[in-house]
Design a protein around this motif. Sequence first.
Motif, mmCIF file in Angstrom:
data_model
loop_
_atom_site.group_PDB
_atom_site.id
_atom_site.type_symbol
_atom_site.label_atom_id
_atom_site.label_comp_id
_atom_site.label_asym_id
_atom_site.label_seq_id
_atom_site.Cartn_x
_atom_site.Cartn_y
_atom_site.Cartn_z
ATOM 1 N N GLY A 62 44.709 32.030 39.835
ATOM 2 C CA GLY A 62 45.861 32.683 40.434
ATOM 3 C C GLY A 62 46.088 34.113 40.016
ATOM 4 O O GLY A 62 46.731 34.867 40.725
ATOM 5 N N PRO B 135 44.662 37.346 36.857
ATOM 6 C CA PRO B 135 43.758 37.606 35.735
ATOM 7 C C PRO B 135 44.321 36.983 34.457
ATOM 8 O O PRO B 135 45.524 36.997 34.228
ATOM 9 N N ASP C 86 37.497 29.922 34.733
ATOM 10 C CA ASP C 86 38.438 30.920 35.263
ATOM 11 C C ASP C 86 38.005 31.150 36.701
ATOM 12 O O ASP C 86 37.008 31.802 36.974
ATOM 13 N N THR C 87 38.755 30.562 37.627
ATOM 14 C CA THR C 87 38.309 30.498 39.021
ATOM 15 C C THR C 87 38.999 31.571 39.852
ATOM 16 O O THR C 87 40.212 31.555 40.002
ATOM 17 N N GLN D 235 41.235 32.937 46.759
ATOM 18 C CA GLN D 235 42.424 33.384 47.492
ATOM 19 C C GLN D 235 42.812 32.378 48.572
ATOM 20 O O GLN D 235 41.985 31.572 48.989
ATOM 21 N N THR D 236 44.036 32.522 49.064
ATOM 22 C CA THR D 236 44.474 31.686 50.194
ATOM 23 C C THR D 236 43.446 31.796 51.325
ATOM 24 O O THR D 236 43.078 30.804 51.956
ATOM 25 N N ASP E 281 41.005 42.950 46.079
ATOM 26 C CA ASP E 281 40.936 42.976 44.616
ATOM 27 C C ASP E 281 39.944 44.031 44.115
ATOM 28 O O ASP E 281 38.916 44.284 44.751
ATOM 29 N N ARG F 269 44.885 43.483 42.073
ATOM 30 C CA ARG F 269 44.937 43.979 43.442
ATOM 31 C C ARG F 269 44.856 45.495 43.489
ATOM 32 O O ARG F 269 45.415 46.182 42.637
ATOM 33 N N ARG G 219 51.937 35.524 44.953
ATOM 34 C CA ARG G 219 51.537 36.743 45.625
ATOM 35 C C ARG G 219 52.680 37.277 46.481
ATOM 36 O O ARG G 219 53.228 36.541 47.295
HETATM 37 O O1 PRX Z 1 44.331 39.042 42.975
HETATM 38 C C1 PRX Z 1 43.654 37.814 43.032
HETATM 39 C C2 PRX Z 1 44.437 36.773 42.281
HETATM 40 O O2 PRX Z 1 45.222 36.103 43.249
HETATM 41 C C3 PRX Z 1 44.977 36.635 44.551
HETATM 42 C C4 PRX Z 1 45.025 35.553 45.567
HETATM 43 O O3 PRX Z 1 46.295 35.000 45.596
HETATM 44 P P1 PRX Z 1 46.585 33.705 46.455
HETATM 45 O O4 PRX Z 1 46.095 33.894 47.816
HETATM 46 O O5 PRX Z 1 48.027 33.396 46.274
HETATM 47 O O6 PRX Z 1 45.705 32.583 45.805
HETATM 48 C C5 PRX Z 1 45.891 32.245 44.461
HETATM 49 C C6 PRX Z 1 45.155 30.970 44.137
HETATM 50 C C7 PRX Z 1 43.748 30.898 44.552
HETATM 51 C C8 PRX Z 1 43.610 37.269 44.432
HETATM 52 O O7 PRX Z 1 43.417 38.243 45.421
HETATM 53 N N1 PRX Z 1 43.585 35.804 41.594
HETATM 54 C C9 PRX Z 1 43.342 34.534 41.956
HETATM 55 N N2 PRX Z 1 42.555 33.932 41.036
HETATM 56 C C10 PRX Z 1 42.286 34.842 40.081
HETATM 57 C C11 PRX Z 1 42.936 36.035 40.442
HETATM 58 N N3 PRX Z 1 42.826 37.148 39.702
HETATM 59 C C12 PRX Z 1 42.076 37.080 38.586
HETATM 60 N N4 PRX Z 1 41.447 35.969 38.182
HETATM 61 C C13 PRX Z 1 41.518 34.831 38.880
HETATM 62 N N5 PRX Z 1 40.906 33.744 38.443
#
Ligand code: PRX
Length: 633
Positions: free
Chosen positions: A370, A372, A394-395, A398-399, A484, A499, A510
């Motif tokens: 979700g 960093p 650490d995955t 994004q949506t 990103d 971002r 987000r």
């Molecule tokens: O900036 C990245 C960050 O969350 C954004 C996506 O948000 P959302 O669509 O709400 O999905 C979140 C759950 C999958 C990305 O563009 N993000 C997501 N995972 C990471 C991350 N930033 C750093 N490390 C991660 N593991």
Amino acid sequence: MLRINTLGGYFHEYQKSVSNPEDFWSDIAQTFYWRKKWDTTLEWNFEEPKVEWFKGGKLNITENIFERRMFTHADRPAIIWESNSPDEPSITLTYKQLHEKVCQFANVLLKNGVQKGDRVAIYLPMLPEATIAMLACARVGAVHSVVFAGFSANSLSDRIIDAECKLVLTSDGSYRGGKNIGIKTIVDEALERCPTVEKVIVLKRTGEAINMTPGRDVWWHDETEGVSTENKAQEMDSEDMLFILYTSGSTGKPKGVVHTTGGYMVYTQYTFENVFQIDAGDIYWCSADIGWITGHSYIVYGPLLSGSTVVMFEGIPTYPHVGRFWEIIEKHKVTHFYTAPTAIRSLQASGLDPVTPFNLSSLKVLGTVGEPINVEAWQWYHTHIGKGKCPIVDTWWQTETGGMMISPIAGITPTKPAYATLPLPGIQPILVDSEGKELKGNGVEGNLCIKFPWPSMLRTTYGDHERCRQTYFSTYKGLYFTGDGVKRDEDGYYRILGRVDDVINVSGHRLGTAEVENAINEHPLVNESAVVGYPHDIKGQGIYAYVVLEKDGQSHDKDAMKSSIISTVNKIIGPIAKPDKILIVSGLPKTRSGKIMRRILRKIAEGDGSNLGDITTLLNPEVVEEIKVGAGL
Ligand code: PRX
């Protein structure tokens, strides 16, 4: 399912997925149950964009969760539900029981006039019924649009209107820590401006008195009473819509990201099993809410497609005590735990006393998602929760990506704190500079794009394909742009930097800065505002709002104005968008063409009032000094 067991195996699979993606995904897709096999594995172009996986294939995703495995999995627990209150007994549903409930509710949907392709809004707390509702929609071919139950009436109605939902599934109230939120009342308010909604099915959770509108609102328990637990699943095309999920971007209102059936199914199960290295008998817990993509892909679809046992938790990490997460891990002998860095940081801040009383020896793999994760939080999680023996995945995803994209494979990919490490098979990342020029090799930093389609990528934004093209496929020609920034280090490892657009990530949620500004500007005494993110120890990023008041507002007490602005944001979006800091200013720094200089506001919000660059060309350079003083710099 094809399972990666060694690092060499990972590199081998990765290579295969790049050199021959169609064969690679076709081999995996064959392990699913298709009523009719697909005609073409992949058709695509990133110009329109058009992406179609397993075209012509006929299936129902719920048959792949249930019927595909019923002989072997019937008595295996599918969901272990843990209440907000530790005093309320947990509930276990086996695959057989879940199947019956899904079929029964599918029949309820049909009885209420839901047909294939209809949109259904789900606004429910973290209860097994939320999963049942989603799967029942998928069973009858309806498109679910889950809205996080912390969003306001206004946000809910915006989403219902955009998707033209016919039905809403909700509950009377929702327990969240010490609070009881009257979510049916929120639905009632939202529906005042949603003409497409014909029916509301209400689950009884808290038992509080609520309004039931005759002819529109019916009780879940009345509707299911006596209804058959058998249902023949609707046949879907691989590219039929499975769900819409709204997410924020740099501009405008949140957009409905559309995911389709076949590719999403294949990718979520594949990534779930491989990244987490799940085995039979494991107990997997993802602490996300079902209202986010993490809940969709890795509470509902991925784990249930793989026949795993999923813990689902209604409450919050700090109720009734700050050790609740660890208590649940001990209670249910959780082996795989997946959470957000924010949760880790806030629990870390409470020290080790809430952790040590609990036996966490069941844990095998830890995950984060979700936002960093900072090195300290990673180390704390690794040392004190994983006791130094559990790999951390650490995955990054994004949506829009539907599934994990860059992530270690648990216990196989050597990890580095704060690095999402390497792309999963099928994912072809590319770094570009601001002109779109590829940054080749290692030791580079740039904008993260993906150059080849993967099965669970978004297909469109609901009702507005051009917006999808503009947002994701027009910045860099021929590439999907993630929004990103990323660093690829000397070892080829990826570290997500955050971002690079006007999206902020607050506690893993987000939000578009424009969206928050629009909400603030709704306040009758606000003239204009500018919102930026700033580093926040627990939330990752906090929301910093610079607000210019109307003349009439200037005589008001500043603190009273700030709380009144916060209430407006709560009402328009929901508490997740509440500004952490509000600075009332007499003007915003603007260029001569009227553009707000966000760069300056960002630096000040970060606590750095030096090196603001040349401000002499601004229309109103004098406000910069005033803002600096106001910000305590
Ligand atoms: O900036 C990245 C960050 O969350 C954004 C996506 O948000 P959302 O669509 O709400 O999905 C979140 C759950 C999958 C990305 O563009 N993000 C997501 N995972 C990471 C991350 N930033 C750093 N490390 C991660 N593991």
